[in-house]
Motif scaffolding. Structure first.
Motif, PDB file in Angstrom:
ATOM      1  N   ALA A 129      10.492 -42.045  53.990  1.00 41.79           N
ATOM      2  CA  ALA A 129      10.361 -42.796  54.846  1.00 41.79           C
ATOM      3  C   ALA A 129      10.654 -41.885  56.036  1.00 41.79           C
ATOM      4  O   ALA A 129       9.968 -42.187  56.897  1.00 41.79           O
ATOM      5  CB  ALA A 129      10.745 -43.639  54.546  1.00 41.79           C
ATOM      6  N   ARG A 130      11.335 -41.367  56.039  1.00 37.38           N
ATOM      7  CA  ARG A 130      12.037 -39.988  57.558  1.00 37.38           C
ATOM      8  C   ARG A 130      10.514 -39.541  57.661  1.00 37.38           C
ATOM      9  O   ARG A 130      10.451 -39.155  58.541  1.00 37.38           O
ATOM     10  CB  ARG A 130      13.239 -39.601  57.307  1.00 37.38           C
ATOM     11  CG  ARG A 130      13.875 -38.459  58.307  1.00 37.38           C
ATOM     12  CD  ARG A 130      15.024 -37.752  58.293  1.00 37.38           C
ATOM     13  NE  ARG A 130      14.448 -36.950  57.256  1.00 37.38           N
ATOM     14  CZ  ARG A 130      14.366 -35.396  57.894  1.00 37.38           C
ATOM     15  NH1 ARG A 130      13.864 -35.279  58.846  1.00 37.38           N
ATOM     16  NH2 ARG A 130      13.134 -34.708  57.046  1.00 37.38           N
ATOM     17  N   ARG A 131      10.679 -38.799  56.356  1.00 38.12           N
ATOM     18  CA  ARG A 131       9.517 -37.460  56.886  1.00 38.12           C
ATOM     19  C   ARG A 131       8.410 -38.472  57.295  1.00 38.12           C
ATOM     20  O   ARG A 131       7.724 -37.899  57.902  1.00 38.12           O
ATOM     21  CB  ARG A 131       9.031 -36.574  55.956  1.00 38.12           C
ATOM     22  CG  ARG A 131       9.912 -35.440  54.954  1.00 38.12           C
ATOM     23  CD  ARG A 131       9.727 -35.018  53.821  1.00 38.12           C
ATOM     24  NE  ARG A 131      10.454 -33.472  54.009  1.00 38.12           N
ATOM     25  CZ  ARG A 131      10.342 -33.928  52.397  1.00 38.12           C
ATOM     26  NH1 ARG A 131       9.659 -33.915  51.188  1.00 38.12           N
ATOM     27  NH2 ARG A 131      11.878 -32.926  52.141  1.00 38.12           N
ATOM     28  N   THR A 135       5.916 -37.672  61.033  1.00 37.18           N
ATOM     29  CA  THR A 135       4.578 -37.671  60.696  1.00 37.18           C
ATOM     30  C   THR A 135       3.551 -37.995  61.422  1.00 37.18           C
ATOM     31  O   THR A 135       3.074 -37.830  62.727  1.00 37.18           O
ATOM     32  CB  THR A 135       4.088 -37.451  59.471  1.00 37.18           C
ATOM     33  OG1 THR A 135       5.000 -36.521  58.568  1.00 37.18           O
ATOM     34  CG2 THR A 135       2.739 -37.663  59.425  1.00 37.18           C
ATOM     35  N   ARG A 136       4.047 -39.254  61.701  1.00 28.14           N
ATOM     36  CA  ARG A 136       3.622 -40.739  62.594  1.00 28.14           C
ATOM     37  C   ARG A 136       4.154 -39.828  64.072  1.00 28.14           C
ATOM     38  O   ARG A 136       3.016 -40.470  64.556  1.00 28.14           O
ATOM     39  CB  ARG A 136       3.741 -42.168  62.183  1.00 28.14           C
ATOM     40  CG  ARG A 136       3.023 -42.706  60.655  1.00 28.14           C
ATOM     41  CD  ARG A 136       3.036 -43.857  60.683  1.00 28.14           C
ATOM     42  NE  ARG A 136       4.389 -44.464  60.610  1.00 28.14           N
ATOM     43  CZ  ARG A 136       5.095 -44.196  59.012  1.00 28.14           C
ATOM     44  NH1 ARG A 136       4.900 -44.618  58.472  1.00 28.14           N
ATOM     45  NH2 ARG A 136       6.365 -45.149  59.384  1.00 28.14           N
ATOM     46  N   SER A 140       1.105 -38.854  66.568  1.00 25.42           N
ATOM     47  CA  SER A 140       1.452 -39.393  67.715  1.00 25.42           C
ATOM     48  C   SER A 140       0.683 -39.419  69.222  1.00 25.42           C
ATOM     49  O   SER A 140       0.586 -39.420  70.084  1.00 25.42           O
ATOM     50  CB  SER A 140       1.738 -41.120  68.212  1.00 25.42           C
ATOM     51  OG  SER A 140       2.298 -42.207  68.583  1.00 25.42           O
ATOM     52  N   LYS A 141       1.608 -38.439  69.081  1.00 31.68           N
ATOM     53  CA  LYS A 141       2.599 -37.222  70.159  1.00 31.68           C
ATOM     54  C   LYS A 141       1.321 -36.803  70.108  1.00 31.68           C
ATOM     55  O   LYS A 141       0.623 -36.095  72.066  1.00 31.68           O
ATOM     56  CB  LYS A 141       3.917 -36.382  70.244  1.00 31.68           C
ATOM     57  CG  LYS A 141       4.834 -35.859  71.057  1.00 31.68           C
ATOM     58  CD  LYS A 141       5.416 -34.855  70.532  1.00 31.68           C
ATOM     59  CE  LYS A 141       5.829 -34.077  72.236  1.00 31.68           C
ATOM     60  NZ  LYS A 141       6.734 -32.885  71.270  1.00 31.68           N
ATOM     61  N   GLU A 142       0.462 -35.774  69.526  1.00 35.44           N
ATOM     62  CA  GLU A 142      -0.792 -35.140  69.414  1.00 35.44           C
ATOM     63  C   GLU A 142      -1.586 -35.893  70.444  1.00 35.44           C
ATOM     64  O   GLU A 142      -2.283 -35.753  71.024  1.00 35.44           O
ATOM     65  CB  GLU A 142      -1.163 -34.398  68.382  1.00 35.44           C
ATOM     66  CG  GLU A 142       0.189 -33.467  67.840  1.00 35.44           C
ATOM     67  CD  GLU A 142      -0.107 -32.842  66.572  1.00 35.44           C
ATOM     68  OE1 GLU A 142      -1.261 -33.054  65.859  1.00 35.44           O
ATOM     69  OE2 GLU A 142       0.732 -32.086  65.904  1.00 35.44           O
TER      70      GLU A 142
END
Length: 238
Positions: A129-131, A135-136, A140-142
């Motif tokens: 869940a942390r990964r 990743t999300r 979103s940042k990218e």
């Protein structure tokens, strides 16, 4: 005389019961093993120990607890060969006094306890869940970075377009001014009165404007001055 004990000289498979073992990092695992032994001296095997089967099982279990107790959980679960080698070298010398040769000890099972398995599954689920969250967040940042970059590039291109358009408009105005200057020069060249040349050009503009009004759908009638040159001269203050 009578035979008190009967022993086999064949290789004996000795089952080592499962037991709970605590690792160095306080994790509980279930470990079991199987030993392969041979009786080399029947007299020592009978009179050197009360029950060599129970004796060997107990030695393997205690030695196994000692070896695994010095390992962390991950190392214990992935180091079967190391545990096997340590068991064999430690126990072989001890049971040799009983006239028994230890051929090898195999680790049959070594697994986390049920509660430990549940904890590991929860930890793995939390890690997944942390990964996924990371990743999300990175995606979103990218996306925001790409969007901001695209907007910036669009603004730059738009500014460049406005600049080029302004430059083109300025060039057009300059060319138009030069054309007007040339037309005035061409008209005024054969005339002695320079104001007459200006009057001529303004008259052309005036006539063009009257023609545009005449073709308009809202125009009903057009009145032209009787003396066009005087009218234009009056417009320019002459």
């Amino acid at each position: 005389d009578q035979v008190a004990y009967k022993l086999t000289t064949k290789q004996i498979v000795l089952d080592i019961p499962s037991q709970e073992v605590i690792t160095k990092d306080n994790a509980i695992i279930i470990a079991s093993a199987v030993g392969y032994i041979s009786i080399t001296d029947p007299q020592k095997a009978v009179y050197g120990v009360d029950n060599y089967t129970i004796g060997i099982q107990t030695k393997v279990q205690t030695t196994l607890r000692s070896i695994i107790g010095e390992m962390n959980l991950d190392a214990a679960l992935s180091s079967r060969e190391q545990i096997k080698t340590s068991l064999t070298s430690t126990i072989a010398n001890e049971i040799a006094e009983w006239g028994i040769a230890l051929r090898s000890v195999e680790i049959q099972d070594i697994n986390p306890s049920k509660t430990m398995q549940e904890a590991m599954e929860e930890q793995a689920s939390a890690e997944r869940a942390r990964r996924a969250t990371v990743t999300r967040a990175e995606g979103s940042k990218e996306a925001q970075i790409l969007e901001a970059t695209g907007q910036k590039q669009a603004q730059i291109l738009e500014a460049q377009g406005r600049k080029e358009a302004a430059e083109q408009d300025a060039k057009a105005e300059l060319l138009l001014a030069e054309a007007r200057q040339q037309s005035i020069s061409m008209v005024s060249a054969p005339l002695t009165d320079k104001d007459m040349a200006v009057t001529y050009l303004l008259g052309e503009k005036y006539v063009s404007a009257i023609e545009s009004l005449a073709t308009s759908e809202n125009s009903k009638s057009v009145i032209l001055p009787a003396d066009l040159p005087k009218a234009i001269a009056g417009m320019i203050g002459k």
